[in-house]
Design an enzyme around this catalytic site. Sequence first.
Site, mmCIF file in Angstrom:
data_model
loop_
_atom_site.group_PDB
_atom_site.id
_atom_site.type_symbol
_atom_site.label_atom_id
_atom_site.label_comp_id
_atom_site.label_asym_id
_atom_site.label_seq_id
_atom_site.Cartn_x
_atom_site.Cartn_y
_atom_site.Cartn_z
ATOM 1 N N PHE A 169 8.001 16.588 -2.296
ATOM 2 C CA PHE A 169 8.905 16.062 -1.272
ATOM 3 C C PHE A 169 10.262 16.748 -1.261
ATOM 4 C CE2 PHE A 169 6.962 12.691 1.216
ATOM 5 C CZ PHE A 169 5.714 12.728 0.638
ATOM 6 N N LEU A 170 10.238 18.023 -1.663
ATOM 7 C CA LEU A 170 11.455 18.838 -1.545
ATOM 8 C C LEU A 170 11.203 20.005 -0.592
ATOM 9 C CD1 LEU A 170 13.023 19.069 -5.140
ATOM 10 C CD2 LEU A 170 13.815 17.736 -3.184
ATOM 11 N N LYS B 7 11.025 4.039 10.091
ATOM 12 C CA LYS B 7 11.057 2.575 10.289
ATOM 13 C C LYS B 7 11.514 1.861 9.008
ATOM 14 C CE LYS B 7 7.019 0.217 10.061
ATOM 15 N NZ LYS B 7 6.858 -1.060 9.389
ATOM 16 N N CYS C 259 6.216 5.374 9.211
ATOM 17 C CA CYS C 259 6.671 4.661 8.000
ATOM 18 C C CYS C 259 8.116 4.970 7.601
ATOM 19 C CB CYS C 259 5.738 4.993 6.843
ATOM 20 S SG CYS C 259 4.024 4.657 7.247
ATOM 21 N N LEU D 61 -0.441 4.416 1.102
ATOM 22 C CA LEU D 61 -1.373 5.393 1.684
ATOM 23 C C LEU D 61 -0.643 6.374 2.590
ATOM 24 C CD1 LEU D 61 -4.213 2.939 2.813
ATOM 25 C CD2 LEU D 61 -3.836 3.969 0.555
ATOM 26 N N GLU E 143 0.856 -1.199 0.000
ATOM 27 C CA GLU E 143 0.000 0.000 0.000
ATOM 28 C C GLU E 143 0.887 1.242 0.000
ATOM 29 O OE1 GLU E 143 -0.131 2.159 2.732
ATOM 30 O OE2 GLU E 143 1.188 0.983 4.024
ATOM 31 N N GLY F 272 9.050 12.191 9.896
ATOM 32 C CA GLY F 272 8.726 11.366 11.065
ATOM 33 C C GLY F 272 7.623 10.406 10.691
ATOM 34 N N GLY G 218 12.911 21.261 6.056
ATOM 35 C CA GLY G 218 12.310 21.517 7.360
ATOM 36 C C GLY G 218 13.061 20.785 8.438
ATOM 37 N N ARG H 205 4.308 9.582 16.511
ATOM 38 C CA ARG H 205 5.364 8.577 16.401
ATOM 39 C C ARG H 205 6.536 9.138 15.595
ATOM 40 N NH1 ARG H 205 1.866 3.610 14.369
ATOM 41 N NH2 ARG H 205 0.660 5.322 13.521
HETATM 42 C C1 UGA Z 1 4.393 7.723 3.751
HETATM 43 C C2 UGA Z 1 4.315 7.673 2.220
HETATM 44 O O1 UGA Z 1 4.124 8.991 1.700
HETATM 45 C C3 UGA Z 1 3.177 6.771 1.747
HETATM 46 O O2 UGA Z 1 3.197 6.658 0.334
HETATM 47 C C4 UGA Z 1 3.369 5.375 2.365
HETATM 48 O O3 UGA Z 1 2.314 4.507 2.009
HETATM 49 C C5 UGA Z 1 3.401 5.505 3.862
HETATM 50 O O4 UGA Z 1 4.487 6.380 4.234
HETATM 51 C C6 UGA Z 1 3.588 4.120 4.433
HETATM 52 O O5 UGA Z 1 4.643 3.525 4.225
HETATM 53 O O6 UGA Z 1 2.625 3.558 4.982
HETATM 54 P P1 UGA Z 1 3.141 9.133 5.677
HETATM 55 O O7 UGA Z 1 4.190 8.595 6.611
HETATM 56 O O8 UGA Z 1 1.723 9.071 6.085
HETATM 57 O O9 UGA Z 1 3.219 8.359 4.238
HETATM 58 O O10 UGA Z 1 3.458 10.660 5.478
HETATM 59 P P2 UGA Z 1 4.079 11.635 4.364
HETATM 60 O O11 UGA Z 1 3.027 12.595 3.992
HETATM 61 O O12 UGA Z 1 4.739 10.900 3.297
HETATM 62 O O13 UGA Z 1 5.152 12.431 5.245
HETATM 63 C C7 UGA Z 1 6.208 11.762 5.915
HETATM 64 C C8 UGA Z 1 7.104 12.752 6.607
HETATM 65 O O14 UGA Z 1 7.893 13.472 5.668
HETATM 66 C C9 UGA Z 1 6.383 13.813 7.437
HETATM 67 O O15 UGA Z 1 7.046 13.953 8.673
HETATM 68 C C10 UGA Z 1 6.527 15.074 6.614
HETATM 69 O O16 UGA Z 1 6.538 16.241 7.406
HETATM 70 C C11 UGA Z 1 7.871 14.849 5.957
HETATM 71 N N1 UGA Z 1 8.056 15.611 4.707
HETATM 72 C C12 UGA Z 1 7.304 15.321 3.615
HETATM 73 C C13 UGA Z 1 9.015 16.607 4.639
HETATM 74 O O17 UGA Z 1 9.730 16.887 5.637
HETATM 75 N N2 UGA Z 1 9.189 17.292 3.468
HETATM 76 C C14 UGA Z 1 8.453 17.022 2.371
HETATM 77 O O18 UGA Z 1 8.684 17.681 1.324
HETATM 78 C C15 UGA Z 1 7.493 16.021 2.438
#
Ligand code: UGA
Length: 459
Positions: free
Chosen positions: A274-275, A288, A285, A173, A171, A282, A278, A355
Amino acid sequence: MKDLLTRQKALQKSTVSVIGLGYVGLTTAVVFAKNGIPVVGYEIDPKRAQKIREGAVPFEEPMVKELLKESLKAGTFKVDEKISKLSDIVFLTVGTPSDKRDGGIDLTFVKSVSKMIGEVLRSSDKLVDYPVVVVKSTVVPGTTENTVKPIIEEASGKKVGCDFGLAVNPEFLKEGAAVQDMFEPDRIVIGEFDKRSGDTLERFYQWFYEKKMPPVVRTNLVNAEFIKYASNAFLATKISFINSIANIAQKTPGADVSIIAEGIGLDNRIGRKFLNAGLGYGGSCFPKDVRALIAFSKQARYSPVLLDAVDSINQNQGSVAVKMIDEVFEGNGGSKGKTIAVLGLAFKPNTDDIREAVSIRIIKQLLSSGAKLKVYDPVAMPNVEMEFGNSLTYSKSSLEAIEDSDCAIIVTEWDEFKKLEPKDYFERMKTPIIIDGRRIYDSEKFGKALKFKAIGLGQ
Ligand code: UGA
């Protein structure tokens, strides 16, 4: 209603089991059930199962509650505590937590559920024609072949490829957008032990998505498992990459990582997503999964230097912000005794999940240097209170948190913080100093009005 009946008819005998009603399992289950697919969800924890039966969702996720209520009412979703019968498609969605010893994954739940599936398979009267067991949990490459398969075969006395099918279907998500991601995925990855399993799964999704069917990648089990890890590791790499650039830019007068990200993101080969520089990534996902891939790689005797760097840059990013606070109070007794407002505690906006949230690391470091902390988050406060008790002051709003503070730090980019104006800070703070850890403010506007420092902003 007619539409629903037609769709149910079209599905004919396709039924679905979802084993493990955590965040992925329950979201998957209710999205299918809402669309007329008969779904049985299995949840081993009786209290959690009962709550779900009553229509309560044990986590924060937009739309899941509505979908759960509708599918319970329509009778397309049932919750059980024991696996009593297998459906045509059996999704395995149990957690694979981090093993604290080496960051590898803990397969306890995957193993116990595989055994249960095998035991049900043993009594053939409880069988559908050819149940396909589909691993949706994130598992390191080789797990389905070397762990799931032998456990089910041994417990059932049956053979994969003859009596039942086996596939991997990761997945993708995102918390806070999981339902939307279910309805509009970028791709579907199907790793199959046998063609029949792959066909069953692809037909199922074809039916579900109809004209909106996304591209499908069909491959073997191990590649599908790899794709999930490589996707998350790549996204984590993008984040740590831009954070490295941010840390260099911050030491370069006139440089600004937001503009640099804009400039490189316009290259189609790179992309802007994703650029956002910050305080790092965290959640349950990325940290880990990167660590699990590192552990897996070491076991395979490859030294994962890139992934090690991604992880260590991320672990260090909170300290970059703490250092900025220390520098602000240099020559003025440091942060000891200063009141610092911490705005945002969740690992990202629109969730109460803390988390692996960088807020935890920042709070610990600031507390150990003797600062007094006033914290605020729109939804994650109860979770932080459970961890820190009365060592923090819990504010009722962002404005209450900044009142009389010596410094404010933005840790999570909630929309409500973006709406604050320089004067909101200026009028309330003892010394109006802002550390923008998530680049939510216009640096020129804020820089003119108060002492403003930001990740990736060279001054
Ligand atoms: C992430 C993936 O985006 C999903 O595709 C995947 O299914 C999921 O892990 C999983 O393995 O189950 P998620 O952990 O919910 O999803 O959150 P994201 O929106 O991807 O953000 C992850 C972290 O990256 C957050 O702490 C966010 O603040 C950080 N982030 C994201 C940044 O610091 N900069 C960015 O440009 C984007």
